[in-house]
Design an enzyme around this catalytic site. Structure first.
Site, short mmCIF file in Angstrom:
data_model
loop_
_atom_site.label_atom_id
_atom_site.label_comp_id
_atom_site.label_asym_id
_atom_site.label_seq_id
_atom_site.Cartn_x
_atom_site.Cartn_y
_atom_site.Cartn_z
CE LYS A 128 -2.46 -3.32 2.44
NZ LYS A 128 -3.61 -3.65 3.13
CG ASP B 174 -7.57 -7.16 6.12
OD1 ASP B 174 -6.56 -7.67 6.07
OD2 ASP B 174 -7.51 -6.19 4.93
#
Ligand code: ADP
Ligand code: MG
Length: 490
Positions: free
Chosen positions: A195, A231
Site C-alpha cells: 500500500k 483484516d
C-alpha cells in the site's frame, strides 16, 4: 495380438463412457460462465471486440486447471515447500465461545483509515463499541519505522486517556494488514510493506515488539498487546461471533485475501508448544497466488499492462485479477486498447483522461454494472462524460461489455478458490464472512459468486455473510480469545 486389441477396445469404450460423464458437467460449467454477447451495430467490429477479450473469458477447462493449481499451491504452502501461497499459521485455534467478557482494545493499521477501538464484550457479544480515526501523515508512512510506532502508541494513549482508562489493564489486538510471518499469536514479523507504506527498518522485525516498546517509552497506560492478526482473520472471527458456522474469512476491498479453519494436524509450521489444538485458522495470503508464474496461463496483455502500471510490479498476481485497486484499471487498459484499435470512441478528440493509468476506479465499474442490471445507460453515460468524450450507442454497449467481462472473471476466480475451500473444510454447512467495499457495492459480484460456487462445489451448503469491520471489532475479539487461551495455560 487379438487379446491386446480387445483390451484396447474395452479401454477406449471406458474412456468414451467417462467422456459422456464428464462432458455434460463441463458443458454446464461452460454455459454458466458465459457473459452476455456484445450488442453492436457493426458485426465486424463486434467480432473484433469479442476476439480481443477472448482470453479474459475463462473456459471450463481453464477453470479446472486454476483449481488444480490452487490445490497444489495450497498443499505445497502448508507443507512448507516453495509456493506462492504462504499458508500462514495465525495461531488462533478457537473462535468466540460465548464466555468472553470485559473491555478490549483494537488497533487497525493497513486499511483505508488508521483507527483505535474499544469494545465491551458480554457473553462473547459486543455490547458497546467506541472508535476513533487518526490520520497518519505520509512523512510517517515512509522512512524510519520508529516515528511511526511512536505515533501509533501516542494515538493509543490519547484514546485510552480520553476514556479515563489509563489505570485499567487493557488487552489489545493489533490488526496489521501487511504480509507477515507469525511465530506465535503475538509475534508477527513484517515480510514487506505494501500500500502506501515503506519503512525499511521495520522489515523482518516483530511489529508487536515495536508497538510494545513504543507504549513502554510513553509509560502512560496499562495496555497489553496480546495478539496480532490481519483484516482477513479479523473478518472470520467477527463473522463467527454472530454465526458459529463461519469457517472462511474473505476480503474483497482494495486488496483480496482469504483465511479458513484448517485441521491442526495438517499444519506443519507451528513454532509454539501445542496444547491439543484440533483446528487453527490459516491465512492463505492469496493476493500473491501466482507470483511464481503458476497462473501465467490466464495472464492477458491487459493484465501485463495493469501490472506494469502498478506500484509493486510482478507481485500480487491474483489480487491484480480481482481486487478493487485493480479492476477499474483493467477495464481502462482494455478500453484504451479498443480505442487504439479503432473499436471504441469515434470522436476526433484524443480521450487523454481515459488513456491515463489510474483514472478509472472500481467504483465506476460498479456504477456501470448497475446499468446492465437495470437494462439502462444513465450511469455509463455519466461515467464516460467525466472523461470528456463523445459517445454513441455502440460505445455504451462496449463499455458495459468490458465491465461485465472483467467483473465476471474476478467473480469466477474468487469462486474457484472458495469452492475448493468448502471441499477442503468438508463441513455440512459453512458460512463465509466477507468484508470489503468491492463485495459490498458491486451490483453483481455476490450473485455470480453464489452461482459459480454452487456449480464448482455441487451439493455443498454455504452462505456469504457480510461481516463489516473485521479489522476493527475482529481484532478486539481475537484479543479476548488470546486472553482466554493464556488463562487456560497459566
Ligand atoms: P480497505 O480494503 O482499504 O480496507 P474497503 O474495503 O472500503 O477498504 O475497500 C476500498 C476499495 O474498494 C477501494 O480501493 C475501491 O477499489 C473499492 N471500492 C470502493 N467503492 C466501490 C464500489 N462502489 N464498487 C466497487 N468497488 C469499490
Ligand atoms: Mg478493510
Amino acid at each position: 495380438m487379438k487379446k491386446r486389441s480387445i483390451t484396447f477396445y474395452a479401454l477406449s469404450n471406458f474412456q468414451s463412457l467417462l467422456d459422456d460423464m464428464v462432458v455434460p458437467a463441463e458443458r454446464a460449467l461452460h454455459e454458466a460462465i458465459q457473459v452476455s454477447p456484445l450488442v453492436h451495430s457493426d458485426e465486424a467490429k463486434k467480432q473484433k471486440v469479442e476476439n480481443l477479450l477472448k482470453e479474459m473469458r475463462l473456459s471450463a477447462a481453464t477453470v479446472r486447471r486454476i483449481k488444480e493449481v490452487f490445490i497444489s499451491e495450497m498443499n505445497k504452502g502448508i507443507h512448507q515447500q516453495p509456493s506462492s501461497l504462504q499458508m500462514e499459521n495465525t495461531y488462533i485455534p478457537e473462535l468466540i465461545d460465548g464466555t468472553e467478557e470485559g473491555q478490549y482494545l483494537a488497533l487497525d493499521l493497513g486499511g483505508t483509515n488508521f483507527r483505535v477501538l474499544l469494545v465491551e464484550l458480554q457473553h462473547g457479544k459486543i455490547m458497546r463499541e467506541k472508535v476513533k480515526k487518526y490520520e497518519i501523515g505520509s512523512h510517517l508512512r515512509i522512512g524510519s519505522g520508529y516515528p511511526l510506532f511512536d505515533y501509533l502508541a501516542e494515538c493509543v494513549s490519547d484514546f485510552v486517556i480520553n476514556e479515563g482508562l489509563q489505570d485499567t489493564e487493557l488487552p489489545l489486538g493489533f490488526t496489521f494488514s501487511f504480509p507477515m510471518v507469525q511465530h506465535a499469536l503475538d509475534i508477527g514479523m513484517l515480510v514487506t510493506w505494501t500500500k502506501s507504506y515503506n519503512c525499511p527498518d521495520v522489515v523482518g522485525k516483530n511489529t508487536v515488539q515495536l508497538l510494545r516498546e513504543a507504549l513502554a517509552r510513553r509509560g502512560d497506560t496499562k495496555v497489553k498487546v496480546n495478539a496480532i492478526l490481519n483484516d482477513t482473520t479479523g473478518t472470520l472471527i467477527q463473522g463467527a461471533m454472530s454465526d458459529p458456522k463461519t469457517a472462511i474469512g474473505l476480503i474483497l476491498g482494495t486488496g483480496s485475501n482469504a483465511c479458513y479453519v484448517e485441521r491442526a494436524d495438517r499444519v506443519e509450521h507451528w513454532e509454539v508448544e501445542r496444547h491439543g489444538e484440533k483446528e487453527v485458522i490459516v491465512d492463505i495470503e492469496w493476493g500473491a497466488f501466482g507470483d511464481n508464474g503458476v497462473l501465467d496461463f490466464i495472464k492477458t496483455d491487459f493484465d501485463r499492462e495493469n501490472d506494469a502500471n502498478s506500484i509493486l510490479v510482478n507481485s500480487f498476481t491474483f489480487e491484480k485479477y480481482i481486487a478493487g485497486k485493480y479492476l477499474g484499471e483493467i477495464v481502462r487498459v482494455i478500453l484504451a486498447r479498443l480505442y487504439k484499435d479503432g473499436l471504441f470512441l469515434s470522436s476526433k478528440v484524443t480521450p487523454n483522461a481515459l488513456l491515463t493509468p489510474g483514472n478509472l476506479t472500481t467504483d465506476l465499474v460498479s456504477h456501470i454494472e448497475q446499468d446492465t442490471v437495470d437494462g439502462g445507460k444513465k450511469n455509463t453515460v455519466e461515467v464516460l462524460s467525466k472523461f470528456g468524450v463523445t459517445i454513441d450507442e455502440d460505445d455504451i454497449n462496449v463499455v458495459q461489455y468490458v465491465c461485465e467481462v472483467a467483473s465476471n472473471r474476478a467473480a469466477l476466480l474468487v469462486s474457484i478458490c472458495l469452492a475448493y475451500l468448502l471441499e477442503r473444510i468438508n463441513k455440512d454447512d459453512i458460512s463465509i464472512a466477507v468484508d470489503g467495499s468491492l463485495f459490498k457495492h458491486h451490483p453483481r459480484l455476490e450473485t455470480w459468486m453464489y452461482k459459480y460456487i454452487r456449480l464448482l462445489a455441487p451439493g455443498r451448503k454455504f452462505k456469504l455473510v457480510l461481516a463489516e469491520d473485521g479489522s476493527g471489532k475482529g481484532a478486539a475479539l481475537v484479543s479476548a480469545i488470546a486472553q482466554r487461551l493464556q488463562r487456560r495455560i497459566d
